[in-house]
Scaffold this active site. Structure first.
Site: not given
Lengths: 181, 181, 181, 181
Positions: C13, C56, C92-93
């Site tokens: 992101t 990700s 971040t995932d």
């Protein structure tokens, strides 16, 4: 007596917000108050009418009918109204379609109706949102009665306006209002 | 054929920059290219004339004479010029004085001369610089021939413009151009 | 001799950009140079390694293998390397998954490996991108050898880090490094 | 239990605001709440102590005495305090002098005392204020007990810190904390 304009919000890229759960940009609510909060508009009373929050590709005939009604409601077709102009925030994809409809359907305008939008959402850096809103509000105060699209320093008068996807701006079939003869 | 405007820079708060050695804001150079870099102006060729970089309280009669000459040079008093309007970046303290002088000295205008400035430097957050520049460029394309001060969503036509220090904006003795009758 | 850190970009992101033709945010290229352009990092040489530009959620085992290889390549497992730390920009995932893998696979670290990302793209206003990048670079200079996730003022040491979707930040099963005992 | 830091504001360039009547930048009030409003600090309770709003060239011995008292009050010299670190916003011109005084006067520190400031006011675009504040808050959570100056990605430990007017940053006589050996 301050001049009064009516500002109608309908959504479009200019008002898209980011959802950090889904990672997507979409129209959820109007951002017009935050946008106006970054401008200084003196001597003009801006009356906000939050009509809808839609990507303009999703606008139905009924939605467009409501926009036409809202323009009429602003009293811009009436000598007795204190309203001197209308600004409409609109998605760029079908802005021209809505402008043509207002041009055909609303007669007897006593002030300008100015449609604008943006190629980058207000929530993004380097957005054209504030510039176009600034120009549209300014135009609503100085242009003669008629239906216009205003963005990127240009004025296009309806009928005959379209989106130029390649140049990423609006264009008109006839010369711009302000071009030298 | 694109419309062409001449943009004359003279300094003023709008162009003040911060010196991190002295901690002071002052006029050292024009910021007009950085400002234009944050706007999208389509269909208009903006010709920049960097005239001076001064706090407007420091402008001499000779400086003002050079501004008047530059307006004439822009050809805005000549039918044969391709220039359709002039924008002048100017300090707000004596902007009205310069505007009155142009109004008296330059006759036969064939386009608008629009003076603007800012209460907060462009280099500061929440500055009114980009809004006022946007409005001035837009006005230079749509107003009829004359000398104007444009800022904060308002148009004031010379003669009769002054700075209102309390309200922190410009005002005019006569009604604004676009006020309802 | 200035300290040297290696900054590996993988997308996420934090690096998503807006496509004004499709209206979508996606990973196309790294934004790390523009981000660093807004920071002042003195006394540290930042060596950039543009590894990939991916959401990700789309990272494959092979992609993660390349990230592990890049960490090794940075020489952070070697006494002879001049590199004193590694920063990894990551979505971040699945950041925690990559962090756990580096923790298991890379032994003999002589400096910190710091993963970070953002909940709002750098290209958006009010993004947490610059804050998290600032913290990660700072952390890469001061933390002891180990694998970390740094964001929102917090340090989480692997193993045991996860994304908290509700609170929109990272959390760890064990107390944060810097919590009072 | 969240970590707790005390943030002491004293003024300096970082907190200077623009007066659009006089056109001058000066210290009038703290901007710390607006600065923190642009950051996401999770897992840390920031307790603000607004001590003074002064250009650091105007600080008297008495002012510096009050800063030392505030550091002691934060309980950073006490095992029983819940406070794990102190951040001090300070003008850069005499930051080193105040840091040396704290280093000499406050003994038995159980957490880090981190002084920071900025070369450009927070209210200006392209300011280093948020970066330095971010680093200082982060440092207050991870550094060992001691007195530090943190800015521009660097950590300098007192004694021996000074302002480098030419390079526009802080430097230290001894190697930076995090330099490779």
């Amino acid at each position: 007596m301050p001049r009064r304009i009516t500002l109608i919000t309908t959504g479009g890229t200019i008002e898209k917000t980011y959802d950090d759960l889904t990672g997507e940009l979409s129209n959820r609510k109007t951002l017009i108050r935050r946008m106006l909060g970054e401008l200084r508009i003196e001597g003009t009373e801006v009356q906000i009418l939050e009509l809808m929050s839609k990507d303009s590709l999703d606008l139905t005939d009924e939605d467009r009918g409501r926009i036409v009604d809202a323009v009429r409601l602003a009293g811009i077709d009436s000598q007795t109204s204190g309203c001197s102009g209308v600004v409409i925030l609109h998605g760029t994809d079908t802005l021209a379609e809505t402008g043509e409809l207002i041009y055909r359907e609303v007669s007897g305008l006593v002030g300008p109706v100015v449609l604008t939008g943006a190629w980058r959402p207000f929530e993004m850096k380097r957005s054209d949102a504030l510039q176009n809103l600034t120009e549209a509000i300014f135009a609503a105060g100085v242009l003669e009665p008629g239906v216009y699209c205003v963005a990127h320093g240009q004025v296009h008068r309806f009928p005959g306006v379209s989106k130029d996807r390649e140049r990423k701006t609006f264009v008109s079939r006839r010369p711009a209002l302000s071009a030298p003869d």
